[in-house]
Design a protein around this motif. Structure first.
Motif, mmCIF file in Angstrom:
data_model
loop_
_atom_site.group_PDB
_atom_site.id
_atom_site.type_symbol
_atom_site.label_atom_id
_atom_site.label_comp_id
_atom_site.label_asym_id
_atom_site.label_seq_id
_atom_site.Cartn_x
_atom_site.Cartn_y
_atom_site.Cartn_z
ATOM 1 N N ALA A 276 0.841 -1.194 0.000
ATOM 2 C CA ALA A 276 0.000 0.000 0.000
ATOM 3 C C ALA A 276 0.879 1.249 0.000
ATOM 4 C CB ALA A 276 -0.916 0.001 1.219
ATOM 5 N N PHE A 277 0.427 2.294 -0.648
ATOM 6 C CA PHE A 277 1.213 3.527 -0.718
ATOM 7 C C PHE A 277 1.550 4.046 0.674
ATOM 8 C CE2 PHE A 277 -0.322 3.844 -5.142
ATOM 9 C CZ PHE A 277 0.871 4.214 -5.775
ATOM 10 N N GLU A 278 0.614 3.932 1.596
ATOM 11 C CA GLU A 278 0.862 4.479 2.934
ATOM 12 C C GLU A 278 1.919 3.691 3.711
ATOM 13 O OE1 GLU A 278 -3.139 2.192 3.135
ATOM 14 O OE2 GLU A 278 -2.085 3.545 1.752
ATOM 15 N N ASP A 279 2.265 2.473 3.217
ATOM 16 C CA ASP A 279 3.265 1.661 3.907
ATOM 17 C C ASP A 279 4.664 1.822 3.317
ATOM 18 O OD1 ASP A 279 1.377 0.630 5.662
ATOM 19 O OD2 ASP A 279 0.857 -1.026 4.316
ATOM 20 N N ILE A 280 4.807 2.618 2.251
ATOM 21 C CA ILE A 280 6.133 2.830 1.658
ATOM 22 C C ILE A 280 7.011 3.576 2.658
ATOM 23 C CG2 ILE A 280 7.413 3.966 -0.190
ATOM 24 C CD1 ILE A 280 4.972 3.596 -1.981
ATOM 25 N N ARG A 281 8.208 3.044 2.879
ATOM 26 C CA ARG A 281 9.103 3.648 3.858
ATOM 27 C C ARG A 281 10.031 4.681 3.234
ATOM 28 N NH1 ARG A 281 13.530 0.762 7.845
ATOM 29 N NH2 ARG A 281 13.549 2.438 9.406
ATOM 30 N N GLY A 363 -3.129 9.248 -6.132
ATOM 31 C CA GLY A 363 -3.941 9.532 -4.950
ATOM 32 C C GLY A 363 -3.182 9.316 -3.659
ATOM 33 N N ALA A 364 -1.847 9.120 -3.746
ATOM 34 C CA ALA A 364 -1.018 8.875 -2.560
ATOM 35 C C ALA A 364 -0.440 10.201 -2.078
ATOM 36 C CB ALA A 364 0.100 7.890 -2.887
ATOM 37 N N GLU A 365 -1.079 10.810 -1.098
ATOM 38 C CA GLU A 365 -0.664 12.124 -0.634
ATOM 39 C C GLU A 365 0.655 12.102 0.119
ATOM 40 O OE1 GLU A 365 -3.874 13.656 1.655
ATOM 41 O OE2 GLU A 365 -5.267 13.816 -0.060
ATOM 42 N N PRO A 368 5.079 13.109 -1.638
ATOM 43 C CA PRO A 368 5.995 14.253 -1.544
ATOM 44 C C PRO A 368 6.748 14.335 -0.223
ATOM 45 C CG PRO A 368 3.878 14.940 -2.460
ATOM 46 C CD PRO A 368 3.694 13.556 -1.903
ATOM 47 N N ASN A 369 6.286 13.627 0.799
ATOM 48 C CA ASN A 369 6.921 13.695 2.118
ATOM 49 C C ASN A 369 7.918 12.572 2.370
ATOM 50 O OD1 ASN A 369 5.331 15.943 2.788
ATOM 51 N ND2 ASN A 369 3.647 14.631 3.477
ATOM 52 N N LEU A 370 8.029 11.633 1.437
ATOM 53 C CA LEU A 370 8.899 10.482 1.657
ATOM 54 C C LEU A 370 10.361 10.828 1.373
ATOM 55 C CD1 LEU A 370 6.764 7.640 0.047
ATOM 56 C CD2 LEU A 370 7.459 7.782 2.455
ATOM 57 N N PRO A 371 11.287 10.302 2.175
ATOM 58 C CA PRO A 371 12.707 10.469 1.877
ATOM 59 C C PRO A 371 13.115 9.522 0.757
ATOM 60 C CG PRO A 371 12.448 9.088 3.812
ATOM 61 C CD PRO A 371 11.060 9.523 3.409
ATOM 62 N N ALA A 484 8.027 6.556 11.374
ATOM 63 C CA ALA A 484 7.784 7.756 10.574
ATOM 64 C C ALA A 484 6.453 7.642 9.832
ATOM 65 C CB ALA A 484 8.926 7.951 9.580
ATOM 66 N N ASP A 485 5.701 8.720 9.819
ATOM 67 C CA ASP A 485 4.401 8.755 9.154
ATOM 68 C C ASP A 485 4.421 9.874 8.117
ATOM 69 O OD1 ASP A 485 1.792 8.691 8.327
ATOM 70 O OD2 ASP A 485 0.924 9.268 10.273
ATOM 71 N N ALA A 486 4.680 9.489 6.850
ATOM 72 C CA ALA A 486 4.789 10.492 5.789
ATOM 73 C C ALA A 486 3.452 11.120 5.454
ATOM 74 C CB ALA A 486 5.404 9.859 4.539
ATOM 75 N N SER A 487 2.350 10.511 5.845
ATOM 76 C CA SER A 487 1.044 11.109 5.568
ATOM 77 C C SER A 487 0.785 12.322 6.451
ATOM 78 C CB SER A 487 -0.066 10.072 5.786
ATOM 79 O OG SER A 487 -0.106 9.652 7.145
ATOM 80 N N ALA A 488 1.546 12.431 7.559
ATOM 81 C CA ALA A 488 1.358 13.544 8.490
ATOM 82 C C ALA A 488 2.274 14.717 8.181
ATOM 83 C CB ALA A 488 1.594 13.073 9.922
#
Length: 658
Positions: A276-281, A363-365, A368-371, A484-488
């Protein structure tokens, strides 16, 4: 392994009677297949004349690693144990550098693995030579220069009269020479030769030293014996690589709008379908257009569309989604570590706008916040350094490859604090000079940067992934918080303390035990001197093994050898091998042997537990299994009290239920 052979008895009357009774060929007209290697002509190359065999061939062999063409008369066998013997009856007299004798080959191609015992002519001297090409590689500065060993018997100068013998007890080979056929001398008795392939071609080989000029030599007393294997014999079935099924990945492609630098044409994000996109580290960013072409196991075809922009041929729409199920094996590592790949035809100046467009597409917000970690080859390598300069707050680590310091000349502390690993060919000319000069200047300013030369390599990717992939994974582990939570919001990277790292000393890297020392244990001059900074002991050991110049110990299984794997050819040499996690596994290597030699195997910094060692051979062992994940395996060999380290072998140990 030095076999305990009494050769006079073994090849004496008792064995002769047994062989005749078994119907095996002993001497005389052994059935040989003769051909000109690397040559499509139908010229005659080999024939029997009573009990003498006349072999002709051409081809060059002026340097140890250049063996192209030649006449080869051989038997193909898959017998675990065999012996081939022949005597040089008359020498070759034509050609500038004639070489002739015995050969074992895994195939008849010009660059297959091979073992040779032959008479060899050089400009300065003539003698008997043994030659061992343990890796399949083309004769180039990024291939065969690092896949061979050879030695000279300088006291054996006569061009004829030598009896030559090769004995295999799978997978180990021993070489012998005699002047009378009765008293035998072992050749290279302090080295263990191994070839993985069970089926090989063994016979006679001749080259003239000139691709246009034929020469001939005469052999007699030729014999070939297949010998039975003991019940507990090592077989190729033991050396089994775990080949997990590759899950489907999903590519999201956009026709991107860029601003500066390399004109943006297309961009994509590629992730495991099940992730899932939200699980990408983190993201693995490959900068530059040429990386677009290396997405799949094969070279993907990319069609040109509006304004010259590109898309994969298999994709129906110019902005679309496509599933890919034949990716290269190192994508398993990204999947295992929850890493997605970002790439396309755009430069780092456009990265932030491109990643926002990809976020809108998917749709993966959180995108832009991921390293990210970033690498590239040649021009794209320069862009990977530039990416770290433009976005140090997002760059976990950068690995510019086969390129100078383009885009990285800065005094900014936040940029100097981004770990850089410059992987560069030692024959890469101006690029190498630039890296060495600028890295040293920036290290004096506290830059957390390192260099890793690939010996004999010119402007090629070559073995880069062997160090870059485990280096990146270690830096992600060190710098990206697990929670880390890139969605936040943007992920805040952990900072590295220079004093916690290690230094790789450049003035020691031209040997087989490059020195690495804790940063805190050296004086100020060394801290800012001619050295590479590594973030911890693991990356220091990884660097140490990668930059070793020409290690004598070579791991054959599990292993990575540049351009071919255990299961067959693997293009581009960018592959990772697999073993099943938590299960004992075999390891096969080659290297120096003797009473004063010890060999120990490691995964990272962990010494591996040997469950079983084959007789007295330190290079055939069974090891306790390793936990799931990428492990870097290497050997430390001690000869006369001096240590050597093998090149690193990244192996992904994967659970069978993953």
């Amino acid at each position: 392994m030095v076999q305990s052979l009494n050769l006079e008895v073994r090849f004496g009357a008792l064995l002769l009677v047994a062989l005749v009774a078994a119907g095996c060929a002993v001497a005389g007209q052994v059935e040989l297949t003769a051909e000109l290697l690397d040559d499509e002509t139908d010229e005659p190359v080999g024939r029997w004349d009573d009990d003498r065999y006349i072999l002709s061939g051409r081809g060059r062999g002026a340097l140890p690693h250049e063996e192209v063409g030649g006449g080869f008369a051989y038997i193909t066998t898959d017998a675990l144990n065999f012996t081939f013997t022949a005597r040089i009856a008359e020498p070759a007299e034509e050609g500038p550098y004639p070489r002739y004798g015995l050969s074992v080959r895994t195939g008849t191609g010009a660059y297959d693995r091979t073992l040779l015992l032959r008479y060899a002519v050089y400009d300065q001297f003539q003698c008997v030579q043994w030659y061992y090409r343990h890796g399949a590689a083309r004769s180039t500065a990024h291939g065969a220069n690092r896949t061979y060993r050879h030695g000279l018997l300088e006291d054996m100068t006569e061009p004829a009269g030598h009896w030559l013998r090769v004995v295999r007890e799978y997978p180990v080979y021993r070489l012998y020479i005699s002047t009378d056929g009765e008293n035998w001398r072992e050749v290279a008795e302090d080295y263990c030769f191994t070839l993985m392939a069970r089926e090989v071609s063994v016979g006679l080989l001749i080259t003239s030293g000139d691709p246009e000029r034929m020469t001939s030599a005469v052999f007699d007393n030729i014999s070939f014996v297949e010998e039975p294997a003991e019940p507990d014999a090592i077989t190729e079935e033991l050396y089994r690589e775990y080949c997990p099924e590759m899950e489907a990945w999903r590519m999201y492609l956009i026709q991107a709008d860029g601003r500066r630098g390399e004109a943006a044409e297309c961009a994509f994000i590629l992730k495991p379908k099940s992730l899932a996109f939200e699980d990408i580290r983190a993201l693995y960013y490959s900068a530059g257009s040429k990386e677009v072409m290396h997405t799949g196991r094969r070279m993907m075809r990319w069609d040109s569309g509006p304004d010259g922009r590109r898309k994969p041929s298999e994709m129906d729409e110019w902005d679309g989604v496509m599933e890919i199920d034949d990716l290269r094996s190192w994508y398993h590592i990204l999947a295992h570590n929850k890493i997605a790949r970002v790439g396309g035809v755009f430069g780092p100046d456009d990265y932030e706008s491109i990643i926002r467009q990809l976020a809108e597409k998917t749709g993966a917000e959180n995108l832009p916040n991921l390293p990210f970690v970033v690498t590239g080859a040649s021009f794209a390598g320069g862009m990977s350094a530039r990416a770290a300069r433009l976005m140090p707050e997002k760059t976990v680590a950068s690995a510019p490859s086969i390129i100078g310091m383009a885009g990285a000349d800065t005094d900014r502390e936040d940029v100097l604090a981004v770990p850089h690993l410059h992987v560069i060919g030692s024959r890469d000319g101006g690029h190498l000079d630039d890296v060495q000069r600028r890295d040293s200047e920036l290290r004096r300013k506290g830059a957390l940067w390192a260099q890793a030369p690939m010996w004999w390599v010119e402007h090629r990717w070559s073995r880069t992934d062997q160090i870059v992939v485990p280096y990146f994974l270690r830096l992600i582990e060190m710098r990206v918080p697990e929670d880390a939570d890139a969605s936040a919001g943007p992920v805040r990277l952990g900072q590295l303390d220079e004093s916690d790292g290690f230094l790789g000393l450049h003035d020691t890297w031209d040997g087989n035990w490059p020195e690495v020392v804790p940063f805190a244990e050296v004086d100020e001059q060394q801290r800012r001197g001619n050295a590479s900074w590594l973030p911890d002991e693991f990356t220091a050991r990884l660097w140490q093994s990668f930059v070793a110049q020409w290690p004598r110990t070579v791991i054959h299984f599990p292993r990575f050898d540049g351009n071919e794997g255990f299961a067959g050819p693997r293009p581009e040499g960018r592959e990772i091998h697999f073993m099943a996690a938590d299960e004992p596994f075999e390891l096969l290597a080659a290297g120096p042997i003797g009473d004063d030699v010890t060999v120990e195997y490691y995964a990272g910094l962990e010494k591996l537990e040997v469950l079983n060692r084959h007789r007295d051979n330190p290079y055939i062992v069974r090891l306790r299994g390793l936990s799931p994940g990428l492990h870097v395996i290497y050997a430390i060999t001690t000869v006369d009290g001096e240590r050597e380290i093998s090149w690193p072998q990244p192996i992904l140990f994967q659970g069978r239920d993953e």
